[in-house]
Design a protein around this motif. Structure first.
Motif, mmCIF file in Angstrom:
data_model
loop_
_atom_site.group_PDB
_atom_site.id
_atom_site.type_symbol
_atom_site.label_atom_id
_atom_site.label_comp_id
_atom_site.label_asym_id
_atom_site.label_seq_id
_atom_site.Cartn_x
_atom_site.Cartn_y
_atom_site.Cartn_z
ATOM 1 N N ALA A 182 0.834 -1.206 0.000
ATOM 2 C CA ALA A 182 0.000 0.000 0.000
ATOM 3 C C ALA A 182 0.870 1.257 0.000
ATOM 4 O O ALA A 182 0.574 2.248 -0.694
ATOM 5 N N GLY A 183 1.967 1.222 0.760
ATOM 6 C CA GLY A 183 2.882 2.365 0.768
ATOM 7 C C GLY A 183 3.530 2.573 -0.590
ATOM 8 O O GLY A 183 3.679 3.710 -1.059
ATOM 9 N N ARG A 184 3.943 1.449 -1.209
ATOM 10 C CA ARG A 184 4.549 1.558 -2.533
ATOM 11 C C ARG A 184 3.554 2.067 -3.580
ATOM 12 O O ARG A 184 3.913 2.835 -4.478
ATOM 13 N N LEU A 185 2.294 1.646 -3.462
ATOM 14 C CA LEU A 185 1.270 2.126 -4.386
ATOM 15 C C LEU A 185 1.058 3.626 -4.231
ATOM 16 O O LEU A 185 0.918 4.357 -5.218
ATOM 17 N N GLY A 186 1.047 4.098 -2.969
ATOM 18 C CA GLY A 186 0.912 5.534 -2.741
ATOM 19 C C GLY A 186 2.066 6.304 -3.341
ATOM 20 O O GLY A 186 1.884 7.378 -3.936
ATOM 21 N N ARG A 215 4.275 9.664 -7.866
ATOM 22 C CA ARG A 215 5.220 9.868 -8.964
ATOM 23 C C ARG A 215 4.492 10.066 -10.294
ATOM 24 O O ARG A 215 4.925 10.859 -11.134
ATOM 25 N N VAL A 216 3.388 9.355 -10.486
ATOM 26 C CA VAL A 216 2.579 9.576 -11.688
ATOM 27 C C VAL A 216 2.008 10.997 -11.682
ATOM 28 O O VAL A 216 1.991 11.695 -12.710
ATOM 29 N N ALA A 217 1.548 11.443 -10.502
ATOM 30 C CA ALA A 217 1.024 12.810 -10.391
ATOM 31 C C ALA A 217 2.108 13.844 -10.670
ATOM 32 O O ALA A 217 1.842 14.906 -11.245
ATOM 33 N N ALA A 221 2.056 16.750 -13.357
ATOM 34 C CA ALA A 221 2.282 18.142 -12.950
ATOM 35 C C ALA A 221 3.404 18.774 -13.762
ATOM 36 O O ALA A 221 3.345 19.969 -14.097
ATOM 37 N N GLU A 222 4.438 18.009 -14.094
ATOM 38 C CA GLU A 222 5.513 18.554 -14.930
ATOM 39 C C GLU A 222 4.988 18.946 -16.306
ATOM 40 O O GLU A 222 5.382 19.982 -16.862
ATOM 41 N N GLY A 223 4.092 18.132 -16.843
ATOM 42 C CA GLY A 223 3.475 18.487 -18.112
ATOM 43 C C GLY A 223 2.625 19.734 -18.006
ATOM 44 O O GLY A 223 2.603 20.581 -18.907
#
Length: 472
Positions: free
Chosen positions: A212-216, A221-223, A227-229
């Motif tokens: 669950a921590g890794r999924l968060g 990181r996807v967000a 956000a960089e885009g």
């Protein structure tokens, strides 16, 4: 002196008496390749932009280009580069040309009637038009009112450009801050995953908790990539709002003094906002100028009930005899007295009056709605800053004490830090909504409400008149 020489001499004197210098046609072809190249090379480092900014700031902006650009500097750059204003300026020039046309006096006419087949018959008549009932003055008043309307259109276009720059700068600020908050969250979640892995190794937690921590962390990181885009898109949109390619903003940083402290609700009373909207909104002033134009147009049509005259001398030569005459001509108002155009002008004046009242009512309603929206956003921001931040600070202190006393561990403290990141994001989102509502309120009154911004725009604003750029 022969007859032909007399005629030629008289015609020459009449033609030279009131002749103005003739203008010549100057071609200005447009090359799409050249204009595209000019647009692509626009940059905030343009030295002519520096001169434009210096004249409108009233001071030397210092080292050029500035390392950081705020809303005021970006707005001045947009006034210099944005092609929308070039179109509006051209319309103002065309409207001012109608004033020249309205002021022009009708030219006299000269008619020559040679005798055919006898060479001893010749007629020469000069007619000078005389306008009556002040028609020329009413034409000038109409043209001046329409010219004022065009200048107000230019000011309105300038405000829309400024509004677009502010909205684009707000989007850029939002995207940059969101990215910074997400990167801070990524660091905290990475620490959380490391702590969970260590506990998994010693059997203190189960694998689903680590997953669950890794999924968060993965979601964060996807967000971040998203956000960089958004940052890149917002920077491109800001460049477009200014009127330059994004490459023209290379190495430029942006600032917004007072961004985190928007004007208080107490400083923007409903009475003040309504007054600013009624007196400063450019569409209200434009509707008033259009009403003045229709008023002058009605006066002109009423004046046209009175006929104009043509008066002038005549000369006739007939078999060595000279005859001089004085002619007078006028249109007889027998079949109509200009009733149709008068009725149309009266209807146009009524429509302009109704349009003015409608515009004024809409402006008042829009300003009240925008003020209510801004006050609500300020209240939300205050709640986010006070309640959420106070509760989060209290929770952090309690957790810190528990860790110090050995009653809790770093993983619990890490969870509290993650909660603080969530609170910071919520607080910043409330600030963005407040700034967005402030922009809508400024649009409702069409004037800046923050200190250090451009002065209110009007048809005589120096920032709109002081412009000598040419797109090659």
């Amino acid at each position: 002196m022969t007859l032909s020489k007399k005629v030629i001499g008289m015609c020459a004197v009449l033609l030279m008496a009131g002749c103005a210098p003739l203008q010549t046609y100057r071609p200005r072809p447009i090359s799409p390749a050249e204009t595209a190249s000019s647009l692509e090379t626009r940059s905030l480092s343009d030295p002519r932009l520096k001169a434009f900014v210096e004249r409108n700031l009233g001071r030397d902006p210092g080292a050029w280009p500035p390392k950081t650009w705020d809303l005021r500097l970006l707005t001045l750059a947009a006034f210099y580069f944005n092609p929308t204003l070039d179109v509006a300026r051209a319309r103002v020039a065309a409207a001012e040309g109608t004033i020249v046309t309205a002021r022009a006096r009708p030219n006299p006419t000269l008619s020559v009637t040679p005798g055919i087949p006898s060479p001893y018959l010749l007629g020469l008549d000069l007619r000078v038009p005389i306008e009556t009932a002040g028609k020329r003055g009413y034409r000038v008043k109409t043209a001046q009112a329409l010219s004022e309307s065009a200048r107000l259109d230019l000011a309105g276009a300038a405000w829309r450009v400024r509004s677009g720059v502010r909205a684009a700068l707000l989007d850029h600020f939002t995207a940059v801050q969101d990215l910074a908050l997400l990167r801070s969250e990524e660091e905290t979640r990475s620490q959380q995953v490391s702590l969970l892995v260590r506990r998994l190794e010693v059997g203190e937690v189960a694998r689903p908790e680590v997953d669950a921590g890794r999924l968060g962390l993965l979601n964060t990181r996807v967000a971040i990539r998203t956000a960089e885009g958004r940052v890149a898109e917002a920077r491109t949109a800001l460049a477009a709002a200014v009127g330059i390619p994004v490459s023209g903003m290379a190495g430029v940083e942006f600032s917004w003094p007072g961004f985190e402290q928007p004007p208080t609700a107490q400083s923007l009373s409903p009475k003040l906002i309504q007054r600013e909207a009624v007196l400063n909104r450019l569409d209200v002033r434009r509707a008033l100028a259009e009403y003045a134009a229709m008023e002058a147009a009605l006066q002109l049509e009423i004046a046209r009930q009175h006929p104009d005259f043509q008066i002038g001398p005549g000369y006739q030569f007939e078999e060595s005899n000279n005859f001089f005459t004085l002619g007078l001509a006028a249109t007889l108002p027998i079949f109509n007295r200009n009733q149709g155009p008068i009725a149309q002008a009266e209807a146009g004046r009524k429509e302009a009056a109704a349009q003015f009242l409608s515009t004024q009512a809409q402006v008042i309603a829009q300003s009240e709605e925008a003020l209510a929206r801004y006050r609500s956003a300020l209240h939300e921001l205050q709640e986010a800053r006070e309640s959420l931040t106070r509760l989060q600070t209290r929770r952090e202190r309690m957790t810190q004490r528990a860790v110090s006393a050995g009653e809790s561990d770093r993983l619990a403290l890490n969870a509290v830090v993650l909660e603080r990141s969530t609170v910071a994001q919520a607080s910043f989102a409330a600030l963005v909504r407040a700034q967005s509502a402030l922009g809508q309120l400024e649009d409702a009154v069409e004037r800046p409400l923050e200190t250090g911004d451009i002065p209110p725009l009007g048809p005589q604003s120096p920032v709109l008149k002081d412009h000598n750029k040419e797109v090659k």
